[in-house]
Design a protein around this motif. Structure first.
Motif, short mmCIF file in Angstrom:
data_model
loop_
_atom_site.label_atom_id
_atom_site.label_comp_id
_atom_site.label_asym_id
_atom_site.label_seq_id
_atom_site.Cartn_x
_atom_site.Cartn_y
_atom_site.Cartn_z
N UNK A 1 0.86 -1.19 0.00
CA UNK A 1 0.00 0.00 0.00
C UNK A 1 0.89 1.23 0.00
N UNK A 2 0.68 2.11 -0.86
CA UNK A 2 1.46 3.35 -0.93
C UNK A 2 0.96 4.34 0.12
N UNK A 3 1.91 5.02 0.73
CA UNK A 3 1.49 6.09 1.63
C UNK A 3 1.40 7.40 0.88
N UNK A 4 2.09 7.51 -0.20
CA UNK A 4 2.04 8.76 -0.96
C UNK A 4 1.10 8.57 -2.13
N UNK B 1 4.13 19.86 1.62
CA UNK B 1 3.97 19.45 3.02
C UNK B 1 5.12 18.64 3.55
N UNK B 2 6.03 18.24 2.69
CA UNK B 2 7.19 17.49 3.16
C UNK B 2 8.21 18.45 3.76
N UNK B 3 9.07 17.93 4.61
CA UNK B 3 10.15 18.77 5.12
C UNK B 3 11.22 18.90 4.05
N UNK C 1 2.51 11.82 14.76
CA UNK C 1 3.01 12.68 13.69
C UNK C 1 2.31 12.26 12.41
N UNK D 1 0.77 13.70 8.21
CA UNK D 1 1.02 14.56 7.07
C UNK D 1 0.50 15.97 7.34
N UNK E 1 -2.96 17.79 3.06
CA UNK E 1 -3.81 16.62 2.86
C UNK E 1 -4.27 16.07 4.20
N UNK F 1 -3.82 5.54 8.53
CA UNK F 1 -3.45 4.16 8.21
C UNK F 1 -2.13 3.75 8.85
N UNK F 2 -1.20 4.67 8.95
CA UNK F 2 0.09 4.32 9.54
C UNK F 2 0.10 4.47 11.04
N UNK G 1 8.52 9.18 7.00
CA UNK G 1 7.41 8.51 6.33
C UNK G 1 6.07 9.09 6.77
N UNK H 1 5.40 11.86 8.46
CA UNK H 1 5.23 13.31 8.35
C UNK H 1 5.30 13.83 6.94
N UNK I 1 5.58 11.60 4.04
CA UNK I 1 5.19 10.64 3.02
C UNK I 1 6.36 10.19 2.15
N UNK J 1 5.02 -0.42 4.59
CA UNK J 1 3.83 0.23 4.05
C UNK J 1 4.18 1.28 3.00
N UNK J 2 5.41 1.80 3.10
CA UNK J 2 5.86 2.79 2.13
C UNK J 2 6.61 2.14 0.97
N UNK J 3 6.42 0.84 0.83
CA UNK J 3 7.07 0.08 -0.26
C UNK J 3 8.57 -0.02 -0.12
N UNK K 1 -1.44 -2.14 8.76
CA UNK K 1 -2.21 -2.58 7.59
C UNK K 1 -3.58 -3.13 7.94
#
Lengths: 93, 557, 399
Positions: free
Chosen positions: A1-4, A25-27, B44, B46, B51, B56-57, B177, B179, B181, B206-208, B402
């Motif tokens: 599952x992608x988080x982005x 929104x990323x640092x 923490x 996003x 967004x 989920x995480x 991850x 904060x 993504x 989860x972030x592949x 998950x």
């Protein structure tokens, strides 16, 4: 599952003069990491390379210059459209 | 008195709960948090400007959403003043009672406007001449009582090569991850000790990303004495089992009794890690060495270091927690040895989010009562405490990741903590007892890996900021009588750099105290490394600025 | 030369002065034991700036001792300069008003007459010396003899040299009493046992008065608190020790309350030190926000670029001062066998090696190169030790 999600909005920043598209929104640190950069600073004494270590603003390893303000913690600053990031790598990097 | 009834420092699990409970007892609350948005490290998420986070995480996300809703309602109603992106660099007691907070902008270290321009009128142009056009006048921040909910950060012990690019705190990987993504690198090795390595691994997957292995220093046979405590908290066992199932499904090796002995740069910009299996004393078992190639990221962590410097500034009593970290002493009402100063969450003992939230509710409520808030709400009449507590405990510990969070996570609500003005309710007390017992069992099972000092080379960096090596610290102990943390710092500069000993303080205190059995630094030694008169960097312009001559005595309600 | 006499010289205190005494006494062939209640340099020596200054000294005995001591730093100890980051960087006293410049000229003339090296610098010359100095500055006095050391490295370095020469160092060993033979002091009592000595030297710094009281003599050392701020690491932008002209007046004054004139300097580590307040608050360790505020404003007035620079930490130290602002050096005729080397106020680092050198001469029975008469302990009379601040039990300031 992608988080982005595929449709994450982006912003345009420059890093040492080079344009970079970064996830909104990323640092700044995350944006540099996403671009494949793991080190962007040199230590004072031995010139050793450093990037992000603690990721939450406690270690001060990830320092960059942001819009002419020196020594900002990249892991605390969210990217902004038009932001100018300068690192120890300089414009030749 | 003028100012706030309760000031809460931190907006993570403990801080949110404290603020909410104080509000719901009728206190005027100030919440100062270094983060740009609430949640702390544990929650923490996003950037809300970009967004929504579906949780989920996250773990206990519904509990967060419930607290957040009450927090936001308080702010909207004007009962809560919330200052995000703001760090408290110093706190002092006010003669006659209460506390004064000195704050700065977290990112820049510059002055922070603490009054709205509508209220202060002249704040934008008053006070000392503004340097660089920043607002120079800041109203003093005062509160009758203070709740420290300052959390903590990953504790580290040095390893040869830990200062190479690509090596990060386990929490740093997770923050990137959750904060931003962003996955910091594809092939990840996690090493150290503690159950925290598991959710980090789950987030990487989860972030592949690929978790090449988890190297857990403990044998986990230590769980056996504590299994009674662990079984008393069924949710935790389920949580752990859920992670392990998930990792097995992804074929992630979980190697117990395994430590890192070194990290090196390999060709192509990747990292190479060497591990070895150890016995109970941390001695390497011959022939068990393993080399792991082609790593992009190595994540390290041996538990957490609570942030106690503001308590130390106020002279609050400390002790060494069960995990070997320095913590602030707190009584049943979560009050420290300094009257009016309350502590909740990791700062008084590492033990997970449910413990932090529960302590936060107790601290916020008791601080509100102690503050003598003018609008104090009486403690009787609301929902039953037992019902709330049962819902909270069962729901809050449902595994996330998950398997998606359950929807019934609610912390013990202030309304449910009826009648307990000076301590926990019976239901809260049960939660605290169980959570603390579980935490104690967990800490006993995951000590700081024995023998870590023996794995250091003389040229291993200990103080990352000032580039001080293990050899230098040991030589100072040997040749300059630097046998405590303060002396080691003074002679070698370890702990004198940017981070002021946050990363290296624990290791420096241990190395200075010596490696003989029984030579551990103790509370005084750890306090030497944890004391920070300036808790966050502050510009000279901010220091030089005169405080707003219009004290917040006339603060509008 | 130990035996029933124990050591020749027992030094109480392993701060900069105790270390210097130990070093020079060892060099003079005496057997030395140092007893330190905590760890070396754990008192004021690790809470100061490392100043080696001529520029702020009262003309007279203090200046004579200073010139002697600075020569020793520069010449006798030249081979060890790198051990403690000795930097002969020079000092610049900056005037921001014409009236200050006029006063400064008077001071300079008198100093020159006493053999000090000092040159007047105009605004243009000042900008060359310090490019980032405030454009408001109208002129300055430049003192090439002002210098700096890293004080902790100096104290531990001198101590290590003493040990290499045979001195014994006992740490974590508080002195609890004096051993007497009639009126003569013949050693000390510690928790680790009794130590006999031909001479006992009180190098107790800000706690020197309490040490003296153990021998029943009054040496009125009082604490004068100072705060120093430490900035983030910076490139080397500040080249000298730089002070505002008010600093010179600040040093000798006994006014209660707060005084704060800025002293700004860079360090090899890249941090800029911004000192220092002078407060009479006993041993209170609560930071004074008004003091920090004043220091910050004064520093920015000298160097406007500092406005955006952040401090990472600050520290508090307690200078040991006597009512006449002179140190106490020499044998105490009121308690033979007891010698003092303390009370150096804000000049302890600078004066330490001169003190140690001269005291070693006196302990060896040799005439001292500089007269110690002005620093004699007996100048405080035969009264009982004053009940001033309960110093010995006052814990060290934290951080």
């Amino acid at each position: 599952m992608r988080t982005t999600p595929v449709t994450t909005p982006t912003v345009s920043i420059t890093v040492d003069g080079r344009p970079l598209t970064a996830p909104a929104g990323a640092t700044v640190a995350a944006a540099l990491l996403a671009d494949g950069l793991r080190a962007w600073r040199r230590t004072r004494h031995a010139g050793r390379p450093r990037g992000q270590f603690c990721g939450i603003g406690a270690c001060f390893d990830c320092l960059v210059t942001i819009d002419d303000a020196p020594a900002q913690r990249a892991c605390l600053v969210p990217v902004r459209d038009g932001m100018r990031v300068s690192t120890d790598r300089g414009e030749d990097a | 008195m003028s100012g706030y009834d309760v000031a809460v420092i931190g907006a993570g699990p403990a801080g949110l709960a404290a603020a909410v409970s104080a509000l719901e007892r009728g206190a005027r609350v100030l919440c100062v948090d270094a983060g740009a948005q609430p949640g702390g490290q544990f929650w923490r998420h996003r950037s809300e400007a970009v967004m929504p986070d579906d949780g989920a995480l996250h773990h206990g996300w519904a509990m967060y959403r419930a607290l957040r809703a009450r927090f936001d309602a308080g702010a909207a109603a004007g009962a809560l003043t919330y200052l995000p992106g703001t760090s408290v660099w110093m706190v002092q007691q006010v003669p006659g009672g209460g506390f004064e907070l000195f704050v700065t902008d977290t990112v820049s270290g510059a002055a922070v406007q603490t009054r709205s321009t509508a209220q202060s009128g002249s704040a934008a142009q008053g006070g000392a001449a503004g340097w660089g056009g920043q607002p120079a006048a800041t109203a003093p921040l005062r509160a009758a009582t203070l709740v420290l909910a300052t959390g903590g950060y990953d504790r580290q012990v040095p390893v040869p090569g830990w200062d190479l690019p690509g090596v990060m705190a386990a929490g740093g990987i997770q923050a990137t991850i959750k904060g931003s993504g962003v996955l910091p690198g594809r092939r990840v090795l996690l090493a150290g000790t503690g159950p925290f390595l598991l959710p980090v691994a789950a987030n990487v997957l989860a972030a592949d990303g690929e978790v090449v292995a988890i190297c857990e220093a403990a044998s986990l046979t230590g769980w056996l004495p504590g299994v009674g405590a662990a079984l008393g908290v069924p949710g935790k066992a389920v949580e752990g089992a859920g992670y392990v199932r998930h990792l097995l499904r992804h074929r992630v090796p979980y190697r117990r009794s395994t430590v890192l002995t070194g990290i090196e740069e390999a060709d192509g910009g990747t990292l190479r890690a060497t591990t070895v299996r150890v016995d109970a004393d941390g001695h390497a078992r011959p022939g068990t060495e393993r080399v792991i190639e082609d790593l992009d990221v190595v994540g390290l962590g041996v538990g957490f270091t609570p942030q106690v410097e503001l308590g130390l500034q106020l002279g609050a009593g400390t002790r060494v927690g069960e995990d070997g970290s320095l913590i602030l002493v707190a009584d049943a009402a979560q009050e420290s040895t300094v009257p009016g100063l309350y502590v909740a969450g990791e700062a008084c003992g590492v033990g997970g989010a449910v413990l932090s939230v529960t302590e936060g509710h107790v601290a916020g409520r008791c601080a509100a009562v102690a503050s003598g808030a003018r609008a104090l709400v009486a403690g009787d009449g609301a929902r039953g405490a037992d019902e709330d507590a049962a819902v909270q405990e069962a729901g809050a510990e449902a595994p996330a990741g998950p398997a998606a969070a359950s929807g019934t996570d609610h912390g013990p609500t202030a309304a449910s903590c009826t009648g307990a003005d000076h301590g926990p309710t019976a239901a809260e007390a049960r939660i605290l007892r169980r959570q603390r017992a579980f935490a104690a069992a967990m800490h006993a099972a995951h000590p700081v890996p024995p023998g870590w000092q023996d794995r250091l080379a003389p040229d291993t960096t200990v103080c990352r900021c000032e580039e001080v090596t293990a050899g230098e610290i040991l030589a100072a102990r040997q040749d300059a009588h630097a046998s405590d943390a303060r002396a080691a710092k003074q002679v070698t500069r370890a702990g004198m750099g940017w981070c002021q000993g946050r990363m290296c303080g624990f290791a420096t205190a241990c190395l200075a105290a010596g490696a003989e059995p029984g030579a551990e630094p103790g509370a005084d030694g750890l306090a030497d490394a944890a004391r920070r008169p300036v808790a966050a960097p502050v510009t000279l312009a901010a220091l030089a600025a005169d405080p707003d001559p219009h004290d917040n005595a006339d603060r509008a309600e | 030369m130990t035996g029933t006499r124990g050591c020749d010289v027992l030094v109480i205190g392993a701060g900069i002065v105790g270390a210097a005494v130990a070093y020079f006494a060892t060099r003079a062939g005496l057997s030395v034991t140092v007893v330190e209640r905590g760890l070396p340099a754990s008192g004021t020596s690790s809470r100061c700036e490392g100043n080696l200054l001529v520029s702020d000294k009262e003309l007279g005995p203090e200046l004579d001792l200073t010139l002697h001591s600075l020569r020793i730093w520069r010449e006798d100890l030249a081979e060890h300069a790198g051990d403690w980051e000795f930097q002969p960087k020079g000092g610049v006293v900056v005037a921001s008003r014409e009236s200050s410049l006029v006063s400064l000229r008077r001071v300079m003339a008198a100093q020159r007459a006493h053999g000090l090296d000092v040159a007047e610098v105009d605004a243009a010359g000042l900008a060359e010396l310090e490019p980032h100095i405030s454009p408001e500055a109208v002129g300055a006095a430049y003192y090439p003899q002002d210098a700096q050391v890293q004080p902790v490295l100096a104290a531990t370095g001198l101590l290590a040299l003493a040990e290499a020469g045979g001195a014994r160092v006992l740490v974590n060993t508080p002195v609890t009493g004096m051993l007497r033979d009639g009126s003569r002091v013949v050693g000390v009592r510690t928790q680790a046992g009794d130590l006999a000595a031909g001479a006992v030297v009180n190098a107790g710094g800000t706690w020197g008065g309490q040490i003296a009281a153990l021998a029943g003599v009054d040496v009125p050392v009082l604490p004068r608190r100072g705060a120093v701020m430490v900035t983030e690491p910076l490139p080397p932008v500040i080249r000298h020790k730089v002070y505002a002209a008010e600093y010179v007046d600040n040093v000798g004054s006994s006014d209660a309350g707060l005084q704060a004139s800025p002293v700004v300097e860079g360090t090899p580590a890249g941090t800029v030190l911004i000192g220092s307040t002078r407060e009479r608050v006993g041993f209170d360790r609560t930071p004074s926000m008004p003091g920090l505020r004043t220091l910050a404003a004064n520093a920015v007035a000298l160097f406007p670029f500092l406005a955006q620079v952040r401090i990472m930490r600050h520290y508090l130290g307690f200078r040991p001062y006597c009512p006449d602002h002179l140190p106490v050096i020499g044998e105490d005729t009121r308690a033979p066998g007891l010698w003092h080397a303390c009370g150096h106020e804000g000049a302890g680092i600078g004066l330490s090696v001169g003190t140690g050198h001269l005291l070693a001469q006196a302990l060896s029975g040799v005439a001292t190169e500089v007269s110690l008469a002005p620093f004699a302990p007996a100048r405080f009379g035969d009264g009982a030790p004053g009940a001033t601040v309960d110093a010995l039990s006052a814990p060290l300031p934290e951080s």
